[in-house]
Design an enzyme around this catalytic site. Structure first.
Site, PDB file in Angstrom:
ATOM      1  N   ARG A 223      -9.169  -5.880  -2.465  1.00 55.01           N
ATOM      2  CA  ARG A 223      -7.880  -5.781  -2.577  1.00 55.01           C
ATOM      3  C   ARG A 223      -7.083  -6.927  -2.260  1.00 55.01           C
ATOM      4  NH1 ARG A 223      -3.638  -4.044   2.074  1.00 55.01           N
ATOM      5  NH2 ARG A 223      -1.780  -3.963   0.584  1.00 55.01           N
TER       6      ARG A 223
ATOM      7  N   HIS B 271       2.358  -2.406  -3.298  1.00 59.84           N
ATOM      8  CA  HIS B 271       1.553  -1.029  -3.287  1.00 59.84           C
ATOM      9  C   HIS B 271       1.448  -0.613  -4.835  1.00 59.84           C
ATOM     10  CE1 HIS B 271       4.086   0.526   0.634  1.00 59.84           C
ATOM     11  NE2 HIS B 271       2.767   0.128   0.856  1.00 59.84           N
TER      12      HIS B 271
ATOM     13  N   ARG C  68       9.846  -2.432   9.305  1.00 61.74           N
ATOM     14  CA  ARG C  68      10.713  -3.473   8.330  1.00 61.74           C
ATOM     15  C   ARG C  68      11.937  -2.930   8.167  1.00 61.74           C
ATOM     16  NH1 ARG C  68       5.985  -3.194   4.330  1.00 61.74           N
ATOM     17  NH2 ARG C  68       4.330  -4.759   5.493  1.00 61.74           N
TER      18      ARG C  68
END
Ligand code: AMP
Length: 398
Positions: A91, A180, A241
Site C-alpha cells: 500500500r 482511500h 481531523r
C-alpha cells in the site's frame, strides 16, 4: 498464487498473506511500535488463535524479517519457505499525478515514488521503507505498488482544482488528490457485483467512514469527486481531523496562537475532529455512548456535525452526478454502526433514500439495507483493501 500484502506505517507494519487461488486469507497480523520500546507482533493463522510475540524491532527491515521468520516457523508459521510467496503488494499512500494505477516496482518507479515524498512526508517514507526492506530481503520477488490516490486520478479538472492562483498548481501541484482510493474502488465495484448492476453505467456514492473518513462519487466506475483533498484533512469530520474549515480561521488561529505550519498541521490532523470537539475521544463508540446515553452536550454536538457533514456531501454528489443509483457504507463506522446508518439516511426519502430498519440491523456483512421503495439502493459492503492490493498485484505480475 500467494501474495503478501504490506501496509507500512511510521511505526507499524500490517500484513496479510492471501491465497489468490480461492481468495482466502492464509495469515494476517501487525507489528507495532517499530523503533520504540516494547515492539510486538500479533500474528494469526487462518482459523487459529491470535498469538502475541515481543521483541526489539528497530526498523522496518528487521520488522519484515521478523514477520517472515514467524510465517515460516515450523511450529507457529503458515508456510514452509519464502519460495511459496509469489509476490509482494505494497500500500502506498500518495502517488501524486505520476501514478494513475498500480505499478510493478523497479528502480525507476522507486525514484518517482521518492519524488512524491514531498506530498505525503508522513506516509510515503514508511511505505518506501517497506519496499527497500523487501528488495533487500527477497531481491527476486516481484513487488507491486498500489496507491491510495490512483483511483481518483480520473476526477475531472473542475473537481480537483482549487480556487487559488494557477501558478501554485504549476509550481507545487497543489490540487485535490483524494485518498482511500483502494477502498472506494473495491467497495463501489463489489456493490455493483452484489446487486447485479453494470459497474460501467452505475452511479455510486461510497461513504468510507472510519477513524479517517471520506466520501467518493463514482460514475460508471470512475471517481469523479471525493471529499479528501490535497491531504487527508479535508472533507468530513473525522476521529481527530477537522475536515472542511475556513482558511481564514486557520490563518487567524496561527496568528493569535503563534502556531507554526507544523504545529497547525498537528492541531488540525491530530487534535480536532470528534476528539477535539467533544473532548471525549476520537472513537465513535465513545462519542455515541456519551452523546446518546450520558447526555454529554459536546459529544452530541460533535456527533451532529459528523452526521450533517456526511449528509451535505451525499446531497452534493447526487447533484454533481445528476443522480445516484447506489449508496454504500463501509469502514469501521459505516460497516458497524447501525445507529449512524439510520441517522444518516433519515429524512432522505425526498432524494430517493429510504432504509429498511430491520435489514439495517446488521454489522460488517454485504447487505442491501434500503426498503423496496427506495429509488437509491443502500448497501453495507465491508471494505477489503488488502484483497484489492493482492488482486492488483496478481493482475500485474501475471
Ligand atoms: P476504522 O478506522 O475503519 O478501523 O474505523 C474505526 C472507527 O469505527 C472507530 O471510530 C470505531 O468507533 C468505529 N466502530 C467500530 N465498531 C463500531 C461499532 N460497532 N459501532 C460504532 N462504531 C464502531
Amino acid at each position: 498464487m500467494k501474495v503478501l500484502v504490506l501496509n507500512c506505517g511510521s511505526s507499524s507494519i500490517k500484513y496479510k498473506l492471501l491465497n489468490m487461488a480461492d481468495s482466502s486469507t492464509i495469515a494476517s497480523g501487525a507489528m507495532e511500535k517499530i523503533g520504540l520500546k516494547g515492539s510486538f507482533l500479533q500474528h494469526q493463522n487462518k482459523g487459529q488463535e491470535k498469538i502475541k510475540l515481543e521483541g526489539e524491532v528497530l526498523d522496518h527491515q528487521v520488522g519484515i524479517e521478523y514477520i517472515i521468520g514467524v510465517m515460516t516457523d515450523p511450529d507457529i508459521g503458515c508456510i514452509k519457505t519464502l519460495e511459496e510467496i509469489d509476490a509482494v503488494g505494497h500500500r502506498v499512500v500518495h502517488g501524486g499525478e505520476e501514478f494513475k494505477g498500480s505499478v510493478i516496482i523497479n528502480d525507476a518507479v522507486i525514484a518517482k515514488m521518492e519524488e512524491c515524498i514531498d506530498l505525503a512526508p508522513l506516509h510515503n517514507p514508511p511505505n518506501l521503507k517497506g519496499i527497500y526492506a523487501v528488495s533487500a530481503l527477497m531481491p527476486t520477488k516481484p513487488q507491486v505498488g498500489v496507491f491510495d490516490t490512483a483511483f481518483h486520478q480520473t476526477m475531472p479538472k473542475w473537481s480537483y482544482m482549487y480556487g487559488i492562483p494557477k501558478s501554485l498548481y504549476d509550481k507545487y501541484k497543489i490540487r485535490r488528490y483524494g485518498f482511500h482510493g483502494t477502498s472506494h474502488s473495491y467497495v463501489s465495484r463489489h456493490a455493483c457485483e452484489f446487486l447485479g448492476l453494470d459497474y460501467n453505467t452505475t452511479k455510486v456514492i461510497n461513504c468510507h467512514l472510519g477513524n479517517g473518513s471520506s466520501i467518493c462519487a463514482i460514475d460508471g466506475g470512475k471517481s469523479v469527486d471525493t471529499s479528501m483533498g490535497f491531504t487527508p484533512v479535508e472533507g468530513l469530520l473525522m476521529g481527530t481531523r477537522a475536515g472542511d474549515l475556513d482558511i481564514g480561521a486557520v490563518t487567524y488561529i496561527m496568528d493569535k496562537e503563534n502556531v507554526s505550519p507544523e504545529a497547525a498541521n498537528t492541531l488540525f490532523n491530530k487534535h480536532s475532529g470528534l476528539a477535539g470537539m467533544s473532548g471525549v475521544s476520537s472513537d465513535l463508540r465513545d462519542i455515541e455512548e456519551q452523546a446518546l446515553n450520558q447526555g454529554n452536550e459536546d459529544a452530541m454536538l460533535a456527533l451532529t456535525v459528523f452526521r450533517s457533514r456526511i449528509k451535505k456531501y451525499i446531497g452534493a454528489y447526487i447533484a454533481e452526478m445528476g443522480g445516484c443509483d447506489v449508496l454504500t457504507f463501509t469502514g469501521g463506522i459505516g460497516e458497524n454502526s447501525i445507529i449512524e446508518r439510520e441517522a444518516l439516511c433519515k429524512n432522505m426519502a425526498f432524494l430517493g433514500i429510504e432504509l429498511d430498519l430491520e435489514k439495517n440491523n446488521i454489522r460488517a456483512k454485504d447487505t442491501l439495507i434500503s426498503s423496496d421503495n427506495s429509488r437509491i439502493k443502500v448497501c453495507v459492503i465491508p471494505t477489503d483493501e488488502e484483497y484489492m492490493i493482492a488482486e492488483e498485484t496478481m493482475k500485474l505480475i501475471k
